[in-house]
Design an enzyme around this catalytic site. Structure first.
Site, PDB file in Angstrom:
ATOM      1  N   HIS A  91      29.965  50.369  31.523  1.00 22.50           N
ATOM      2  CA  HIS A  91      29.841  50.080  30.133  1.00 22.50           C
ATOM      3  C   HIS A  91      29.158  48.769  29.862  1.00 22.50           C
ATOM      4  CE1 HIS A  91      33.056  47.079  29.358  1.00 22.50           C
ATOM      5  NE2 HIS A  91      33.728  47.763  30.288  1.00 22.50           N
ATOM      6  N   ASP A  93      33.047  41.777  33.122  1.00 23.94           N
ATOM      7  CA  ASP A  93      33.835  42.922  32.486  1.00 23.94           C
ATOM      8  C   ASP A  93      32.819  43.433  31.595  1.00 23.94           C
ATOM      9  OD1 ASP A  93      34.859  45.219  31.428  1.00 23.94           O
ATOM     10  OD2 ASP A  93      36.484  44.089  30.772  1.00 23.94           O
ATOM     11  N   GLU A 149      32.919  51.009  25.117  1.00 21.45           N
ATOM     12  CA  GLU A 149      34.311  50.872  26.007  1.00 21.45           C
ATOM     13  C   GLU A 149      35.178  49.962  25.464  1.00 21.45           C
ATOM     14  OE1 GLU A 149      37.004  50.275  29.225  1.00 21.45           O
ATOM     15  OE2 GLU A 149      35.504  48.804  28.126  1.00 21.45           O
ATOM     16  N   HIS A 187      39.014  39.257  30.685  1.00 23.23           N
ATOM     17  CA  HIS A 187      39.108  39.040  29.182  1.00 23.23           C
ATOM     18  C   HIS A 187      39.294  37.560  28.990  1.00 23.23           C
ATOM     19  CE1 HIS A 187      39.480  43.420  27.630  1.00 23.23           C
ATOM     20  NE2 HIS A 187      38.498  43.482  28.500  1.00 23.23           N
TER      21      HIS A 187
END
Length: 355
Positions: free
Chosen positions: A72, A190, A224, A325
């Protein structure tokens, strides 16, 4: 199986460029354009979906049942929720991440008129000289944050005059650093590191003139982080779907920090046992450093596809990531291991329908 190698310099260069491109969910156009340019340079055909996701195809020998690899392009971010009377902005998160990691972030606000404005996300009580110990007792919530614009604004009217509105996108700076020891420290690894690993694998196959057994669809999704994942880009010809994303390197986890990790299960349930064992066997046969792990609080492109009802075997392979995150860190060796597994996997036979 043809001998192919992942170009570490290419992977690092692609990742470095991606980390300079803001792409919070809902504003992924520039990242999409960059990946499309890379695919064109490699001679890979692709199409864009109505929503702007990328579906590329590497032709294989057999037609009918395809396999797919998904990563993603969207990242975490924020959005202007309200313009305050004091000229500060209330923000709402895009994706799921703690306000703890938003405190102090440098950001860019993207307005409808095409203008960008820089700023910083702060706690409402940010000055120790004013609030003393009160700054330590503030709750960790998004409601306790505000965005301070780097502009001469003192009230709501001043902000509106800049062209800033409720609903404007807020992109979070990556502060990326590539260390001599091979670590990459940055927000948004990410899944930009996953995208870079996928592109490096595709490049290895193309430059090596490798013949694949079946068509492979290379999917770059754009939502995503808000849970939509791959369903909007899948089709019924896909028999196997492997998603590439981060694996949490943390106490209580078994993720490989320097290799590739095969996820056995996440919060959506177990992944396909036969496909997972096939991936593990490929790691063993090709000397790829690897581990297996179970994730407690995790979803991915493949989980969304399985939950949407697609009749495909599904697996998730991961690069090792510390502080997901948050203030993330990963090692280039892990990205390379992901690419090596993808190269081996895409050359292997499609699995049968038996359990």
């Amino acid at each position: 199986m043809s001998e192919t190698h992942i170009d570490r310099q290419y992977l690092s260069a692609v990742l470095a460029r991606l980390l300079t491109i803001d792409s919070p969910t809902g504003m992924t156009e520039r990242a999409v354009d960059f990946v499309c340019d890379e695919l064109r340079d490699m001679g890979i055909s692709f199409e864009l979906t109505r929503r702007g996701a990328i579906r590329a195809v590497i032709p294989g020998q057999a037609k009918g049942s395809d396999r797919a690899v998904a990563a993603h392009l969207d990242t975490l971010g924020a959005m202007v929720k309200q313009i305050k009377d004091n000229g500060r902005l209330e923000v709402a998160m895009i994706g799921h991440w703690s306000s703890r990691f938003a405190e102090g972030a440098r950001v860019t606000v993207y307005s409808d008129n095409g203008k960008t404005t820089r700023g910083t996300i702060l706690t409402i009580k940010a000055s120790g000289h004013t609030y003393n110990t009160e700054i330590e007792s503030q709750p960790v919530t998004w409601e306790q944050l505000e965005l301070r614009l780097d502009a001469r604004v003192a009230n709501r009217d001043d902000v509106v005059a800049l062209g800033i509105n409720v609903g404007d996108m807020v992109a979070i700076d990556t502060n990326a650093e590539f260390t001599d020891s091979g670590f990459v420290v940055s927000r948004h690894l990410d899944d930009k590191a996953g995208v870079a690993a996928v592109l490096a694998a595709v490049r290895a196959l193309v430059t090596g003139k490798v013949s694949l057994p079946v068509d492979c669809k290379i999917l770059f999704t754009i939502a995503e982080e808000v849970g939509h994942g791959a369903p909007h880009i899948l089709d019924d010809d896909i028999a196997e779907l492997v998603a590439v994303d981060n694996g949490t390197f943390a106490p209580g986890q078994n993720t490989s920090e320097y290799g590739v990790t095969i996820a056995m299960k996440d919060m959506s349930g177990p992944f396909d046992r036969k496909l997972n064992r096939h991936l593990l066997d490929l790691c063993e046969a090709n000397g790829i450093e690897h581990s297996r792990d179970v994730f407690k609080f995790y979803r991915s492109d493949v989980a969304a596809g399985i939950e949407a009802g697609y009749d495909a075997r599904g697996s998730l392979i991961c690069f090792g990531l510390d502080a997901s995150h948050g203030h993330e860190r990963a090692h280039i060796d892990s990205f390379v291991a992901v690419g090596e597994l993808l190269v081996a996997y895409l050359q292997s036979p499609l699995l049968g329908s038996d359990v």
